[in-house]
Structures are given as C-alpha cells and as structure tokens.
Scaffold this active site. Structure first.
Site, PDB file in Angstrom:
ATOM      1  N   HIS A 105       0.644  -1.237  -0.044  1.00 33.61           N
ATOM      2  CA  HIS A 105      -0.050  -0.031  -0.009  1.00 33.61           C
ATOM      3  C   HIS A 105       0.759   1.457  -0.252  1.00 33.61           C
ATOM      4  CE1 HIS A 105      -3.441  -2.459   0.279  1.00 33.61           C
ATOM      5  NE2 HIS A 105      -3.541  -2.439   1.575  1.00 33.61           N
ATOM      6  N   HIS A 179      -9.817   2.593   0.070  1.00 34.29           N
ATOM      7  CA  HIS A 179      -9.667   1.624   1.053  1.00 34.29           C
ATOM      8  C   HIS A 179     -10.801   1.627   2.024  1.00 34.29           C
ATOM      9  CE1 HIS A 179      -8.197  -1.521   3.493  1.00 34.29           C
ATOM     10  NE2 HIS A 179      -7.228  -1.841   2.574  1.00 34.29           N
ATOM     11  N   GLU A 314     -11.833  -3.205  -3.111  1.00 37.36           N
ATOM     12  CA  GLU A 314     -10.882  -2.204  -3.560  1.00 37.36           C
ATOM     13  C   GLU A 314     -10.679  -2.432  -5.089  1.00 37.36           C
ATOM     14  OE1 GLU A 314      -7.258  -2.739  -1.018  1.00 37.36           O
ATOM     15  OE2 GLU A 314      -8.890  -3.800   0.211  1.00 37.36           O
TER      16      GLU A 314
HETATM   17  C1  G6D Z   1      -3.956  -6.719   5.691  1.00 38.94           C
HETATM   18  O1  G6D Z   1      -3.961  -8.401   3.782  1.00 38.94           O
HETATM   19  C2  G6D Z   1      -4.512  -7.225   4.262  1.00 38.94           C
HETATM   20  C3  G6D Z   1      -4.589  -6.103   3.317  1.00 38.94           C
HETATM   21  O2  G6D Z   1      -5.482  -6.657   2.121  1.00 38.94           O
HETATM   22  C4  G6D Z   1      -5.461  -4.952   3.718  1.00 38.94           C
HETATM   23  O3  G6D Z   1      -5.467  -4.014   2.975  1.00 38.94           O
HETATM   24  C5  G6D Z   1      -4.661  -4.421   4.895  1.00 38.94           C
HETATM   25  O4  G6D Z   1      -4.515  -5.431   5.972  1.00 38.94           O
HETATM   26  C6  G6D Z   1      -5.490  -3.078   5.898  1.00 38.94           C
HETATM   27  O5  G6D Z   1      -2.584  -6.265   5.371  1.00 38.94           O
END
Ligand code: G6D
Length: 350
Positions: A105, A179, A314
């Site tokens: 991210h 998100h 997402e």
């Molecule tokens: C965890 O694996 C999940 C991700 O997909 C999510 O975006 C994040 O938590 C908030 O890492």
C-alpha cells in the site's frame, strides 16, 4: 445541496481540513485532506433512517493510532509488491519493505499518510472536492515526480464517484484505490457476515502465505466459496475450510478479475436494512477484504472494533503485477496520463 469545510485536526503541526458534501436527498460524504480519507458516508435505509455505512473516526489521533487504511486513498501502488523491489528499463528500484519483507500500500508514508491540497467545486448537478498531491521523485522508493489528482463527486441521485488522474516525468508504477470499509447495517449495528455480495467475476488470484499472488488465476467454477456470480453471503467464506479462505484469516483478501466493467459488476446488499451498494469501475479487478486482520483493541464511534466489522471492495489493478507479465500492467510511461473512475450508487431494495 451543501458544502462546508472545517479544521479536523493537525499532523506534525500542519492543519487537516475536513470537507462535507450534502446532496439534495440528504446523503452526506465527509472526507479529510489527510490521505483523502472518507470518514463518513450517510445514506438512508429502507425506512428512510439516515445512518453511516463506512468505518471511520472523528479525530486525527484515532486515525494515527488505529486506522488500518480506513477510507484512505492507497498508493502509489495498492496491494503488495514481492520483496519491495522491481525493475524498469534495466534499473532496479527498492521500495520500503513495510509488510513481512514486502511492500504494501505505498509504503510507510504512502498516499494514505500525506496531506493533500483540497478544492471544492459545485454545479447544479453535483458537488465535488478535488484533492491534489505531488509525490516527489524517489518518494517511498518510486521513480518520477508524480502529480496526483483525486476527485470525490456526489450527485443528487445518491451516486458517489471517485476519479483518479496522474502524470509522471519518469516511467513509474501506479495502482491506486480507495480503502473504505463498508458496513451497510448503519452505524455499525451489526457486522458484515450476513451481507450478500454479487460479483461479475469468473476467476481470482491465488495467494501464497504472505498474501502475495502466486501468478495462478483460479476459476470460481472449481471453488464454490469464491463464486459470487449469483450472490453469496460473506459468512459462507468465513465458515469455509478451503485453504485460500483459511490463508486469508478465515475470510477473503483476494483480487477478483472482473468480466465486465461499468455494468453493475459489484453489488453489496444488507437484507435487514434494505441498503444496496452498486459499484461500477473501469478497473480490471476488485480486492475483497473482509477485515480479517482488524485489531480489537479500540472502539469506532463507540463500537468495539473486531474482525468482519467492515469489508473493502478495492477496485484496482492486480497486486504484484510488475512480477507477473501475464497480469494487466501497472506501468505508467513518462508523460502518459493515468485516468480511472469508480462509481458507488447507494439505493434501497425495491
Ligand atoms: C492486511 O492483507 C490485508 C490487506 O489486504 C489490507 O489492505 C490491510 O490488512 C489493511 O494487510
């Protein structure tokens, strides 16, 4: 129609402003210029009760202490990049490894953790707030000065859209999304296990134990718990003993490849409230994340945080696409303009 802005808080001494958009039907979308975070979306249930349907806080401190990307724009690259490194035109780039030795991210200070400029625009059909940010060459390890623009628009027919636009002075990667964690019960009255999801998708990406795509594209025809074509409750995936549901922490954390765009390809329903969220996008996939990694040591507007209190849809390109040539590309050429729009239509069941 009403648009208002006010101070929400501060980050490192810099003021954070919140913008409230209210349309002619009373639907409200509140966002802040820290991460373009959507802090509240208020829509009616089938009895006309106006309630919030996303996970969010009312203070900057709570976002800094607890938020797992609640409502945020995520980038430059949403999802994971294995090892945090990639090669473009023979040059290797090393990104922040902020998640089990991989990049997640956008890194430690991705788009969700910077302050964007905001500008309000109104016309007779809709009200918008335009967020802009210049991500400098080398930020979080990415090449190129990237000019980002994110526009939140609320129409008078309860359609909320997010449009993204970007251009870079060097070849780089881009895969941005929002998100938000949705919970259609209203003010987090219930969790999302009884929400019914319908997806126009015939395949999804297999994940490894680090939640990185293996490169295998699996057919939903062979794995019923991943077949949302006719509608399926989230609970069925939580109760599943399939390895991929277990891997995701007893739920989902998977990219689904969409077979159609801009044709009601994603529909989320909550029978008890009667709320329906229809999402249309120009993106090739949607990551369904059922909040399986949510911590339970804080409250959200008085409700104890816990697994399955919200789910994310997402819309985006495919995670780790730079390491899988058969995935749609997330490379943005120098001077190329990146554009994408996702629409969220809130209605109630007939
Ligand atoms: C965890 O694996 C999940 C991700 O997909 C999510 O975006 C994040 O938590 C908030 O890492």
């Amino acid at each position: 129609m009403k648009v208002s802005q006010e101070k929400f808080g501060e980050v490192n001494g810099q003021p954070v402003t919140s913008t409230t958009l209210v349309n002619n039907q009373g639907m409200e979308v509140v966002s802040i210029d820290y991460g373009c975070i959507i802090t509240k979306i208020t829509v009616p249930d089938e009895k006309g009760n106006m309630e919030n349907v996303v996970l969010g806080f009312d203070s900057m401190e709570e976002y800094k202490m607890h938020s797992p990307y609640f409502g945020a724009v995520v980038g430059r690259f949403a999802g994971r990049i294995k090892g945090g490194h990639f090669e473009l035109d023979g040059q290797t780039y090393q990104l922040e490894k902020n998640n089990n030795g991989n990049h997640l991210h956008g890194g430690l200070r991705g788009f969700d953790k910077v302050i964007w400029n905001s500008q309000v625009i109104t016309d007779e059909n809709a009200i918008s707030v335009v967020y802009s940010y210049l991500s400098g060459d080398g930020e979080e390890g990415y090449p190129g000065n990237l000019e980002m623009k994110v526009t939140y628009t609320l129409s008078h027919t309860n359609e909320f859209s997010i449009s993204y636009e970007a251009v870079s002075d060097k070849k780089t990667l881009i895969n941005v999304t929002n998100h938000s964690y949705f919970n259609l019960s209203g003010d987090l009255k219930r969790d999302i296990l009884d929400h019914e999801l319908t997806l126009k998708s015939e395949s999804f990406l297999e994940l490894d134990e680090e939640l990185i795509p293996t490169g295998e594209i699996l057919s939903v025809k062979d794995i019923p718990f991943f077949d949302f074509r006719e509608g399926r409750t989230i609970k069925s995936g939580v109760e599943s003993e399939h390895a991929q549901n277990i891997l995701a922490g007893k739920g989902y954390d998977h990219p689904f490849l969409l077979t159609e765009n801009e044709k009601k390809e994603i529909i989320l329903k909550d029978d008890e409230s009667g709320r329906v969220l229809t999402i249309e996008t120009d993106q090739p996939s949607v990551v369904l994340y059922t909040g399986t990694q949510m911590a339970s040591d804080f409250t959200i507007r008085g409700v104890q945080s816990r697994k399955y209190l919200g789910l994310c849809l997402e819309t985006q390109g495919l995670p780790d696409s730079i390491h899988h040539p058969h995935f749609p590309s997330s490379i943005l050429d120098k001077g190329e303009v990146y554009r994408s729009t996702t629409k969220y239509l809130f209605t109630v069941m007939e």
